[in-house]
Scaffold this active site. Structure first.
Site, PDB file in Angstrom:
ATOM      1  N   SER A   1     -43.655   1.200  11.445  1.00  0.00           N
ATOM      2  CA  SER A   1     -43.099   0.298  13.006  1.00  0.00           C
ATOM      3  C   SER A   1     -43.004  -1.267  12.826  1.00  0.00           C
ATOM      4  O   SER A   1     -41.967  -1.119  12.102  1.00  0.00           O
ATOM      5  CB  SER A   1     -44.678   0.192  14.021  1.00  0.00           C
ATOM      6  OG  SER A   1     -44.175  -0.776  15.059  1.00  0.00           O
TER       7      SER A   1
ATOM      8  N   HIS B   1     -47.530   5.813  19.951  1.00  0.00           N
ATOM      9  CA  HIS B   1     -46.938   5.715  18.622  1.00  0.00           C
ATOM     10  C   HIS B   1     -46.327   5.766  16.639  1.00  0.00           C
ATOM     11  O   HIS B   1     -47.320   6.089  16.182  1.00  0.00           O
ATOM     12  CB  HIS B   1     -47.233   3.963  19.395  1.00  0.00           C
ATOM     13  CG  HIS B   1     -46.495   3.311  18.376  1.00  0.00           C
ATOM     14  ND1 HIS B   1     -45.447   2.901  17.782  1.00  0.00           N
ATOM     15  CD2 HIS B   1     -46.618   1.946  17.109  1.00  0.00           C
ATOM     16  CE1 HIS B   1     -44.607   2.374  16.972  1.00  0.00           C
ATOM     17  NE2 HIS B   1     -45.979   1.270  16.381  1.00  0.00           N
TER      18      HIS B   1
ATOM     19  N   ASP C   1     -42.387   6.605  23.002  1.00  0.00           N
ATOM     20  CA  ASP C   1     -42.890   6.055  22.115  1.00  0.00           C
ATOM     21  C   ASP C   1     -42.603   4.929  22.535  1.00  0.00           C
ATOM     22  O   ASP C   1     -41.831   4.591  22.966  1.00  0.00           O
ATOM     23  CB  ASP C   1     -42.413   5.891  20.082  1.00  0.00           C
ATOM     24  CG  ASP C   1     -43.467   5.003  19.748  1.00  0.00           C
ATOM     25  OD1 ASP C   1     -43.756   3.859  20.452  1.00  0.00           O
ATOM     26  OD2 ASP C   1     -43.025   4.699  18.292  1.00  0.00           O
TER      27      ASP C   1
END
Length: 533
Positions: free
Chosen positions: A230, A501, A473
Site C-alpha cells: 500500500s 486490500h 481492493d
C-alpha cells in the site's frame, strides 16, 4: 474525526494490511495527483544530498534481540539537504534466513505510519511467506517519524481520542459539523507541533526514500530488494524515481500511482481499466457485504445472528445511510462513555471492508447500532485506529500518518470545494463517499507541504518489477496497479481477482508462488497470471 477519509484534491487516505489478527496501517492511499502541479518543482540540490549521504553512511551494527531476530539502529540526517544536519535514528529488525540464504529483503507495511519493525518482530510470516523467510534475511524498518525510530508525538491517547472520537453532531458537511471537526483537527495539530518540534518538517516521503538509499548503502548491497504494501508502494516508487540504479527485486502490492493524471475517484468496481476510486471501492465492497448479508451467507452473518436488512441491496444501503444520519444527529454512547458519531461509524464500516473475514463483525456492529448500542461499532473503529480495550494505542501510526500526509500533500482546500467534492462522491459512493470529502487537519498544520518531489520511476533499474493489484481492493484501486506497472520500464502486473486490500502472503497460492519465485530466483511470469483465489 474520520482520518481514513480523503480531502478534496491530492490528499491520500490511509490503508491497512491485515494478517492473522495483527493489524497495521498500509497505504493508504488513493489520490488523484495532477501531474502539471508537480512539473518544475525543485528537488533538494543533488550535491548537498550526496555529501550528506556520504557523511551518514556506516555499516549497521546488529545485536541479537530475540530468537532469530537482530536489532539495529542507524543515524540519518534530520534534513537531507543540509550536510551539517543533526541526526535522527532509524530502527530496524532483521529475521535471518533459516535455510540457505539467497539475499536480503527490506519490507514496509504501509500506512504511512506502519511499523516494519513490529511487522517482522511479531512474526516474520506477517511480512512474507515461510518460503521467503527460509531463504532471505528479512528486514523491517520503521521509517522516520514512526514507531521505534525518531517518532512523531502528538500528546498520547487523550489527544488521539479527542481527534478520532470527537462526538461531533450535525449532518456531514453542515456548518455545525464543520465547526466541530475543525476544532478537533486544530487541537490535534497544535499538540503535534508542541510535542514533535523540528522533525515535523522532515517526515515527507522523499526524505524517507533517501533513508532507504542510506539503508542500502549501510547494508553494503549493490541494489535494494524491497517489498512494499500500500503506502509502501508509494515509498518504493518514489525511491525508484530518485535512485533508479539502486532498484533490485521490487514487489509493490496494493499499488499507488502518484503520477496518474486520471481522477481516481471516478466510479467503478475495479475490474475494468479506467475504473477506480477509493470512494467507489469502499461503496462496492459495502454493497458486496450487503448482498451476502441479505442472503444470510455464512461469510457475512455469524452463527446465531440474522442480517438486520431485508429486501434488495439498494434498500439495505438506504437503511445504512439512514443509520449514519441518525448517529450524526444524535451520537450513541459506548459502555466506556465514548461517542459513536457519523464519522466514527463510517470508519468502523470501512475498517471491516478491508478483509472479508471482518464481514460477520460488521453485521453484528450494524445490528447493534440500529438498536442503539455502540460497542461493537466502536470496536471496529478501534481496530482500525490501533486502540485496545484499555484505551491504549498501538504505536504512533495515526500521528505519523497525519504528519506524513500533511507534509507530502498539505491542505488549503476551502469548504466550498469540499462540499462540491462531497456532491461528486455521492454520485458513485452515496453511503461512505461524503465522509471522504472533508479533512481539516492539514489546514491547521504547523509546516507547509514539501515541494521536493521526484520524477516517476520510468528509468528504474535494469530488471523487472512486480506490481500486485486486487480487482476489488477498496483502498488502493486496481487501476493504480495497472498504471504503476506500465510506468516501470520492465513492470509486470500480477492480478488477483477478489475482495480485500493487498494480496501477497494472505493465502492465495497463485499470487504467493509468483511473488516467491521472483523474490528468490528473479523469475517473472510470461504474462499476468490472473489469480483467482
Amino acid at each position: 474525526m474520520t482520518y481514513w477519509t480523503q480531502s478534496p484534491g491530492p490528499m491520500p487516505a490511509p490503508t491497512r494490511r491485515a494478517h492473522r489478527g495483527w493489524w497495521v496501517f498500509v497505504t493508504v492511499l488513493v489520490v488523484a495527483v495532477v501531474v502539471e502541479a508537480l512539473v518544475g518543482l525543485a528537488l533538494a540540490p543533488r550535491a548537498l544530498v550526496a555529501v550528506t549521504m556520504a557523511r551518514y553512511t556506516n555499516a549497521i551494527v546488529w545485536t541479537e534481540c530475540d530468537d532469530d531476530l537482530y536489532c539495529g539502529r542507524i543515524d540519518a540526517p534530520l534534513d537531507w539537504s543540509d550536510p551539517a544536519s543533526p541526526a535522527i535514528q532509524l530502527a530496524l529488525v532483521e529475521h535471518r534466513a533459516t535455510g540457505t540464504r539467497t539475499g536480503t529483503l527490506v519490507v514496509d507495511p504501509g500506512g504511512p505510519g506502519g511499523s516494519g519493525v513490529d511487522m517482522v518482530a511479531s512474526d516474520v510470516r506477517n511480512a512474507v511467506t515461510s518460503t521467503v523467510a527460509t531463504h532471505d534475511d528479512v528486514i523491517g524498518i520503521d521509517p522516520r517519524g514512526v514507531g521505534s525510530s525518531t517518532a512523531v508525538q502528538c500528546g498520547g491517547a487523550s489527544a488521539l481520542d479527542a481527534l478520532l472520537y470527537p462526538g461531533v453532531t450535525g449532518t456531514v458537511g453542515s456548518d455545525a459539523w464543520i465547526r466541530g471537526e475543525r476544532a478537533a483537527a486544530a487541537a490535534f495539530a497544535r499538540s503535534c507541533e508542541r510535542h514533535t518540534g523540528a522533525l515535523l518538517a522532515h517526515v515527507d516521503t522523499v526524505s524517507a526514500a533517501r533513508d532507504l538509499e542510506l539503508v542500502r548503502r549501510d547494508l553494503g548491497v549493490d541494489r535494494l530488494d524491497y517489498l512494499g504494501y500500500s503506502y509502501g508502494t508509494q515509498l518504493g516508487s518514489v525511491f525508484a524515481g530518485l535512485y533508479p540504479h539502486s532498484v533490485g527485486r521490487f514487489v509493490l502490492d496494493g499499488a499507488i500511482d502518484l503520477w496518474s493524471d486520471e481522477d481516481t475517484d471516478d466510479s467503478g468496481d475495479g475490474d475494468d481499466a479506467g475504473d477506480g476510486g477509493q470512494a467507489a471501492g469502499f461503496e462496492t465492497a459495502l454493497r458486496d457485504w450487503m448482498k451476502a448479508c441479505i442472503a444470510g451467507a455464512a461469510d457475512a452473518v455469524p452463527s446465531g445472528a440474522t442480517c438486520p436488512y431485508r429486501g434488495d441491496v439498494d434498500s439495505g444501503m438506504a437503511d445504512v445511510r439512514a443509520l449514519l444520519a441518525r448517529v450524526s444527529s444524535a451520537p450513541l454512547r459506548g459502555s466506556d462513555g465514548r461517542a459513536l458519531d457519523g464519522g466514527t461509524l463510517a470508519t468502523a464500516i470501512s475498517s471491516a471492508l478491508y478483509d472479508e473475514h471482518d464481514w460477520p463483525t460488521l453485521t453484528v456492529a450494524l445490528t447493534d447500532a440500529t438498536a442503539g448500542k455502540a460497542d461493537h461499532a466502536l470496536g471496529l473503529a478501534d481496530q482500525y485506529n490501533g486502540r485496545d480495550e484499555h484505551g491504549h494505542y498501538d504505536g504512533n501510526s495515526t500521528e505519523a500518518f497525519t504528519a506524513v500526509q500533511c507534509r507530502d500533500f498539505g491542505g488549503g482546500e476551502d469548504v466550498a470545494d469540499m462540499r462540491r467534492y462531497a456532491d461528486d462522491l455521492r454520485k458513485s459512493a452515496p453511503t461512505l463517499g461524503p465522509y471522504q470529502a472533508f479533512d481539516f487537519t492539514c489546514d491547521q498544520w504547523a509546516v507547509p507541504a514539501t515541494s521536493d518531489w521526484p520524477a516517476p520511476p520510468t528509468a528504474a533499474g535494469d530488471g523487472p518489477v512486480l506490481v500486485v493489484g486486487t480487482t476489488k481492493d477498496p483502498a488502493t484501486p486496481y487501476h493504480d496497479a495497472q498504471q504503476l506497472a506500465d510506468l516501470f520500464p520492465d513492470g509486470h502486473l500480477v492480478t488477483e481477482h477478489g475482495e480485500g486490500h493487498t494480496a501477497y502472503d494472505l493465502g492465495d497460492h497463485c499470487v504467493d508462488d509468483v511473488v516467491d519465485a521472483y523474490l528468490l530466483h528473479g523469475k517473472v511470469p510470461a504474462h499476468d497470471p490472473d489469480c483467482r483465489p
